[in-house]
Write a protein that holds these residues in place. Structure first.
Motif, short mmCIF file in Angstrom:
data_model
loop_
_atom_site.label_atom_id
_atom_site.label_comp_id
_atom_site.label_asym_id
_atom_site.label_seq_id
_atom_site.Cartn_x
_atom_site.Cartn_y
_atom_site.Cartn_z
N GLU A 51 56.28 65.29 -0.71
CA GLU A 51 55.66 64.61 0.62
C GLU A 51 54.21 64.35 0.25
O GLU A 51 53.74 63.18 0.79
N GLU A 52 53.38 65.30 -0.34
CA GLU A 52 51.98 65.19 -0.49
C GLU A 52 51.83 64.03 -1.43
O GLU A 52 50.96 63.28 -1.37
N LEU A 53 52.71 64.11 -2.76
CA LEU A 53 52.61 63.11 -3.70
C LEU A 53 52.77 61.61 -3.20
O LEU A 53 52.09 60.73 -3.73
N LYS A 54 53.81 61.59 -2.27
CA LYS A 54 54.15 60.39 -1.65
C LYS A 54 52.96 59.66 -1.01
O LYS A 54 52.81 58.64 -1.00
N CYS A 55 52.37 60.56 -0.40
CA CYS A 55 50.92 59.95 0.50
C CYS A 55 49.86 59.60 -0.57
O CYS A 55 49.43 58.41 -0.15
N HIS A 56 49.63 60.16 -1.56
CA HIS A 56 48.89 59.69 -2.29
C HIS A 56 49.25 58.40 -3.26
O HIS A 56 48.35 57.56 -3.72
N LEU A 57 50.61 58.71 -3.57
CA LEU A 57 51.33 57.30 -4.28
C LEU A 57 50.77 55.88 -3.37
O LEU A 57 50.84 54.77 -3.83
N ASP A 58 51.20 56.35 -2.06
CA ASP A 58 51.09 55.24 -1.13
C ASP A 58 49.48 54.51 -1.06
O ASP A 58 49.53 53.25 -1.18
N THR A 59 48.46 55.43 -1.38
CA THR A 59 47.16 55.01 -1.39
C THR A 59 46.99 54.15 -2.73
O THR A 59 46.34 53.14 -2.74
N VAL A 60 47.62 54.55 -3.84
CA VAL A 60 47.41 53.99 -5.08
C VAL A 60 48.11 52.70 -4.98
O VAL A 60 47.44 51.59 -5.66
N LEU A 61 49.40 52.73 -4.43
CA LEU A 61 50.20 51.53 -4.25
C LEU A 61 49.46 50.46 -3.49
O LEU A 61 49.38 49.16 -3.73
N THR A 62 48.86 50.77 -2.34
CA THR A 62 48.01 50.17 -1.48
C THR A 62 46.99 49.25 -2.26
O THR A 62 46.69 47.97 -2.11
N ALA A 63 46.12 50.02 -3.00
CA ALA A 63 45.33 49.58 -3.81
C ALA A 63 45.72 48.45 -4.82
O ALA A 63 45.00 47.51 -4.95
N LEU A 64 46.78 48.81 -5.49
CA LEU A 64 47.26 47.82 -6.23
C LEU A 64 47.82 46.54 -5.57
O LEU A 64 47.68 45.31 -6.35
N LEU A 65 48.44 46.66 -4.63
CA LEU A 65 48.89 45.55 -3.64
C LEU A 65 47.85 44.59 -3.33
O LEU A 65 47.85 43.46 -2.98
N GLU A 66 46.77 45.22 -2.87
CA GLU A 66 45.64 44.59 -2.15
C GLU A 66 44.77 43.89 -3.42
O GLU A 66 43.88 43.54 -3.20
N LYS A 67 45.22 44.07 -4.58
CA LYS A 67 44.52 43.41 -5.89
C LYS A 67 43.10 43.90 -5.85
O LYS A 67 42.14 43.41 -6.12
N LYS A 68 43.16 45.29 -5.53
CA LYS A 68 41.67 45.94 -5.68
C LYS A 68 41.29 45.82 -7.14
O LYS A 68 41.89 45.96 -8.17
#
Length: 588
Positions: A51-68
């Protein structure tokens, strides 16, 4: 007052811009901080629950999808790739999300090598056996992007057995377009590898590709499938497999559906597909299956291409007919079915400023169709030579070359045809021009060969005299020195026949070209081909039948060269040399 208002307005705008800029910086800073925090949390702990890892992965994925900017590079630098690899290796509940993160990261070329070094490809491959379609999609994209343009990694993928699995996925989920697209792109990237082709040859891949071709939603999907088929179609084994699986028919059907439009993507699909059909016809068995004794669907479609307004289809149609005409049985059948008028009409459409490729292909088809002796007679009766002579005014070397070859094939063994063409002053004048084509050795050679063929197959005094009047004898003498044995023989035989028929027309050109010295040199050449020497002896014999030429032969001591040949290892050549000696009046 106005000035104050203006200054006030500028102050307001300035305040807004500063506020907006500061707000943007805060958001960027917040986003950057959250990504850094997530990466740090993943990298420092090895005991995070899902559950904790998923939360952090969501953050990482958001940065990638937003083309940061530089997000993928930061992820690599953070050192979390081994953690991602472990998550995939353990097949945790987060595997699908991790695969998506890797797929999005791998859009950046700079991170692909680190992904490989971290073993991500190796741990992703087993997930291609998942029954979760989202997992398959993410895994396929991740592997495809990491291994893009990396031949070593692609070869490793084939060795691990991904080819059968990619085909199986398309067979299991034929209507999942994103997933099918990933599999097709993967095959397209791998198909040029010999190992991949070998793997595909063992699978019934044709039916899968045919199904997808029929349901392709756009030109992009069509082109990927056509590229795979084109690459695989280079194999004779797969040519036959494709023919048996209905690939040519599917391609024909696709072309029929796209004909008549002007969309450039559709026209491109027509071009690729029609070229592919022509390529598949290069295999003897696949060609015969498509021909179907003249009733095959593909053959029928090819006939319609000859009558199309699409130049690409006209070209492919003519090339396909030339491929079908690779055996006598097909040639006779096609003549029965009336293919020749379609080809002639097509050629006539392109006489003036037409398409050179279409003319070349149409003449190739006629030439192949004229190979069987029975077809020559029928084609001559139908006036084929007269109609194709309209192409004599072409100034394009490829067309000239093929026209000369076609006319030569038409007169092969056909005395009447050779006589008719040999009397044609306009044709002979054009042949003479092409015999001197300085920039195209092929045209020059074919023109000389046609000249020789007119004499050899007509054996007529009128033709000999016409050729001599047109100054053609010197071209035949030049041809006799060709580096190609077959051309040397054709020229020597034609000269021998002409000398036997009308020595008076031959004497002056023979002397001007110093042919007798050339013949003596041929006989004495220790490396010369036996068949060339044999033909040279035939010409000497013809010349010796003239009192004047016999004296010249004796004067230059031709007998000495002949005596040496009587001991030649070839009995046939030695015997011929003895016969010529007898003609020259020496029985020793």
């Amino acid at each position: 007052m106005g000035l104050w208002l203006s200054e006030a307005s500028e102050d307001v705008v300035s305040i807004v811009v500063v506020f907006t800029s500061n707000q943007s910086k805060k958001q960027f800073s917040s986003s950057a901080n959250s990504l850094n925090d997530a990466l740090k949390a993943i990298s420092v702990s090895t005991e995070l629950i899902d559950e904790e890892l998923k939360c952090h992965l969501d953050t990482v994925l958001t940065a990638l999808l937003e083309k940061k900017k530089d997000a993928a590079v930061e992820i690599v630098r953070s050192g979390i790739l081994p953690t991602l690899a472990q998550a995939l290796r353990s097949k945790s509940s987060l595997s699908c999300q991790v695969a998506l993160v890797v797929a999005e990261m791998a859009r950046e070329a700079a991170v692909r090598e680190p992904c490989i070094e971290a073993g991500l490809v190796k741990v992703l491959v087993p997930h291609l056996n998942s029954n979760n379609q989202e997992m398959l999609l993410n895994t396929g994209r991740a592997i495809g992007r990491i291994c893009f343009d990396n031949s070593y990694q692609q070869e490793q993928l084939v060795q691990t057995g991904v080819i059968p699995r990619l085909v199986s996925i398309m067979r299991e989920y034929p209507e999942n377009d994103p997933l099918v697209n990933v599999c097709l792109l993967a095959l397209c990237n791998l198909v040029d590898l010999d190992s991949a082709r070998e793997a595909l040859a063992e699978l019934d891949v044709a039916d899968v590709l045919t199904i997808q071709l029929k349901r392709a939603p756009d030109a992009e999907r069509r082109h990927v499938i056509l590229e795979i088929l084109g690459s695989l179609g280079e194999s004779d084994i797969l040519k036959l497999q494709f023919a048996e699986s209905g690939v040519p028919e599917a391609l024909s059907e696709m072309i029929r559906g796209l004909q008549g439009g002007s969309d450039p993507h559709d026209l491109c699909s027509i071009k690729i597909a029609s070229n592919l059909i022509v390529s598949l016809l290069l295999g003897d068995e696949s060609m015969q299956k498509c021909f179907g004794e003249g009733s095959g669907l593909v053959y029928q479609d090819v006939l319609s291409w000859l009558q199309s307004s699409n130049t690409q289809l006209q070209l492919s149609g003519a090339l396909a007919i030339a491929n079908f005409a690779r055996n006598d049985s097909n040639c006779v059948k096609m003549l029965d079915l009336g293919v020749v008028p379609h080809i002639l009409t097509l050629l006539e459409q392109h006489v003036d400023e037409g398409d050179v490729s279409v003319q070349h292909a149409g003449l190739s088809a006629l030439r192949n169709l004229a190979i069987p002796a029975t077809n020559k007679v029928r084609m001559l009766e139908d006036g084929v030579t007269e109609r194709i002579k309209t192409l004599l005014r072409s100034d394009m070397p490829p067309v000239q070359f093929k026209l000369l070859g076609t006319l030569r094939m038409m007169v092969d063994g056909q005395e009447e045809a050779a006589l008719a063409l040999g009397r044609d002053a306009v044709l002979l004048a054009r042949i003479m021009e092409w015999c001197e084509a300085k920039d195209h050795a092929g045209v020059r050679g074919e023109a000389s060969r046609l000249l020789a063929a007119l004499i050899r197959h007509s054996r007529n005094p009128e033709v000999v005299r016409a050729v001599a009047r047109a100054d053609g004898v010197r071209h035949l003498i030049c041809m006799a020195t060709s580096e190609h044995v077959i051309m040397q023989n054709e020229a020597l035989v034609a000269l021998a026949i002409a000398s036997a028929i009308d020595i008076e027309s031959m004497k002056d050109p023979v002397r001007e070209a110093e042919l007798l010295h050339m013949l003596k040199k041929m006989l004495e050449d220790s490396t010369g081909a036996v068949e060339v020497k044999f033909s040279a002896l035939g010409l000497i014999c013809s010349l010796a039948n003239s009192g004047v030429m016999k004296d010249e032969l004796n004067t230059m001591n031709m007998r000495e060269s002949l005596i040496k040949l009587t001991d030649h290892s070839s009995d046939k050549l030695a015997s011929q040399a003895s016969s010529v000696l007898t003609v020259l009046g020496d029985t020793s």
